[in-house]
Design a protein around this motif. Sequence first.
Motif, PDB file in Angstrom:
ATOM      1  N   LEU A 109     -31.162  -0.436  -1.915  1.00 18.97           N
ATOM      2  CA  LEU A 109     -30.907  -0.524  -0.483  1.00 18.97           C
ATOM      3  C   LEU A 109     -31.687   0.541   0.287  1.00 18.97           C
ATOM      4  CD1 LEU A 109     -29.332  -1.794   1.865  1.00 18.97           C
ATOM      5  CD2 LEU A 109     -27.470  -0.191   1.373  1.00 18.97           C
ATOM      6  N   ARG A 110     -31.801   1.729  -0.313  1.00 24.24           N
ATOM      7  CA  ARG A 110     -32.464   2.840   0.373  1.00 24.24           C
ATOM      8  C   ARG A 110     -33.980   2.761   0.276  1.00 24.24           C
ATOM      9  NH1 ARG A 110     -33.923   7.881  -1.565  1.00 24.24           N
ATOM     10  NH2 ARG A 110     -32.844   7.447  -3.550  1.00 24.24           N
ATOM     11  N   LEU A 111     -34.486   2.351  -0.902  1.00 22.95           N
ATOM     12  CA  LEU A 111     -35.929   2.413  -1.153  1.00 22.95           C
ATOM     13  C   LEU A 111     -36.645   1.073  -0.985  1.00 22.95           C
ATOM     14  CD1 LEU A 111     -35.705   4.680  -4.333  1.00 22.95           C
ATOM     15  CD2 LEU A 111     -36.409   5.390  -2.039  1.00 22.95           C
ATOM     16  N   ARG A 112     -35.889  -0.021  -1.013  1.00 20.75           N
ATOM     17  CA  ARG A 112     -36.446  -1.364  -0.853  1.00 20.75           C
ATOM     18  C   ARG A 112     -37.647  -1.634  -1.777  1.00 20.75           C
ATOM     19  NH1 ARG A 112     -34.099  -3.415   3.920  1.00 20.75           N
ATOM     20  NH2 ARG A 112     -32.208  -2.163   4.200  1.00 20.75           N
ATOM     21  N   PRO A 113     -37.454  -1.502  -3.085  1.00 22.07           N
ATOM     22  CA  PRO A 113     -38.553  -1.811  -4.014  1.00 22.07           C
ATOM     23  C   PRO A 113     -38.844  -3.302  -4.051  1.00 22.07           C
ATOM     24  CG  PRO A 113     -36.533  -1.498  -5.235  1.00 22.07           C
ATOM     25  CD  PRO A 113     -36.215  -1.147  -3.801  1.00 22.07           C
ATOM     26  N   ASP A 114     -40.021  -3.655  -4.540  1.00 17.41           N
ATOM     27  CA  ASP A 114     -40.357  -5.067  -4.733  1.00 17.41           C
ATOM     28  C   ASP A 114     -39.683  -5.623  -5.982  1.00 17.41           C
ATOM     29  OD1 ASP A 114     -42.294  -5.238  -2.527  1.00 17.41           O
ATOM     30  OD2 ASP A 114     -43.497  -3.877  -3.767  1.00 17.41           O
ATOM     31  N   VAL A 115     -39.615  -4.770  -7.021  1.00 14.83           N
ATOM     32  CA  VAL A 115     -39.059  -5.191  -8.302  1.00 14.83           C
ATOM     33  C   VAL A 115     -38.149  -4.084  -8.843  1.00 14.83           C
ATOM     34  CG1 VAL A 115     -39.579  -5.817 -10.711  1.00 14.83           C
ATOM     35  CG2 VAL A 115     -41.075  -6.610  -8.860  1.00 14.83           C
ATOM     36  N   VAL A 116     -37.012  -4.483  -9.414  1.00 14.82           N
ATOM     37  CA  VAL A 116     -36.149  -3.550 -10.143  1.00 14.82           C
ATOM     38  C   VAL A 116     -36.204  -3.908 -11.620  1.00 14.82           C
ATOM     39  CG1 VAL A 116     -33.808  -2.690 -10.511  1.00 14.82           C
ATOM     40  CG2 VAL A 116     -34.575  -3.233  -8.190  1.00 14.82           C
ATOM     41  N   LEU A 117     -36.587  -2.937 -12.454  1.00 13.33           N
ATOM     42  CA  LEU A 117     -36.457  -3.101 -13.902  1.00 13.33           C
ATOM     43  C   LEU A 117     -35.018  -2.734 -14.230  1.00 13.33           C
ATOM     44  CD1 LEU A 117     -39.707  -1.553 -15.438  1.00 13.33           C
ATOM     45  CD2 LEU A 117     -39.153  -3.954 -15.072  1.00 13.33           C
ATOM     46  N   MET A 118     -34.210  -3.701 -14.623  1.00 14.26           N
ATOM     47  CA  MET A 118     -32.768  -3.513 -14.728  1.00 14.26           C
ATOM     48  C   MET A 118     -32.263  -3.584 -16.164  1.00 14.26           C
ATOM     49  SD  MET A 118     -29.988  -3.097 -12.814  1.00 14.26           S
ATOM     50  CE  MET A 118     -30.217  -3.853 -11.178  1.00 14.26           C
ATOM     51  N   ASP A 119     -31.672  -2.488 -16.623  1.00 11.97           N
ATOM     52  CA  ASP A 119     -30.977  -2.488 -17.904  1.00 11.97           C
ATOM     53  C   ASP A 119     -29.651  -3.218 -17.719  1.00 11.97           C
ATOM     54  OD1 ASP A 119     -30.346  -1.918 -20.534  1.00 11.97           O
ATOM     55  OD2 ASP A 119     -29.542   0.070 -20.070  1.00 11.97           O
ATOM     56  N   ILE A 120     -29.093  -3.779 -18.781  1.00 14.68           N
ATOM     57  CA  ILE A 120     -27.816  -4.480 -18.660  1.00 14.68           C
ATOM     58  C   ILE A 120     -26.644  -3.549 -18.941  1.00 14.68           C
ATOM     59  CG2 ILE A 120     -26.326  -6.185 -19.792  1.00 14.68           C
ATOM     60  CD1 ILE A 120     -28.528  -8.142 -19.778  1.00 14.68           C
TER      61      ILE A 120
END
Length: 233
Positions: A47-58
């Motif tokens: 929300l703060r940084l507005r990245p294009d992609v998040v690499l998300m661990d589960i």
Amino acid sequence: MTEPIRVLVADDQSLLRGSFRVLVDTAPGLTTVGEAGTGAEAVENTLRLRPDVVLMDIRMPGMDGIEATRHIVGSPETAGTRVLVLTTFDLDEYVYGALRAGAAGFLLKDTSPEVLLAGIRTVAAGESLLAPSVTRRLIAEFARLPRAHRAASSSLEELTEREREVLLLVARGFSNADIAAYLCLSNGTVKTYIGRLLTKLRARDRAQLVISAYESGLVHAARPDPAGGGGGG
């Protein structure tokens, strides 16, 4: 010059976060904008940084990556961010949960650096990424579900026979090029069919097409893979 793809790394292991940051920051056209050690931090920093992609661990403490993905994709403020799930666990419930939450792709952490970087670029471009092994597991998962537990999709009734055929191949992890070769069509024609499927099934992307095919019962594990299967993309 084209702006670099902005990436947020979310993983509960600081060593892995650092490794991913180095990998991304040394790749042309990519840059990290931040990191997160929990699902809640991933939501807050997105929300703060507005990245294009998040690499998300589960698997993360507190809010896990699936719930964090659901928050990110479901919020109007961060709906433009694409989530690429990375995990050491390719268990069915994680795969299905991540895709249902709105993840644009799913890769295992033991994938090669080249495949990971290509995956970031793929989902940033608006495409979906499903590893063939993930597709096979999803098919097996839905084969085990009682048909009464599968969501009915009246939208499939609107599809032509050829559109159903293309959807089936998409659900089995075929890329556009694979589909074109298997059905003896041009790449442009396949793209047209994909566009029609997205419209008729009201799907946001390729991953949602896959979910529609599984939930409708169109895909069955007992059905052999045409030509041995192909790669996602």
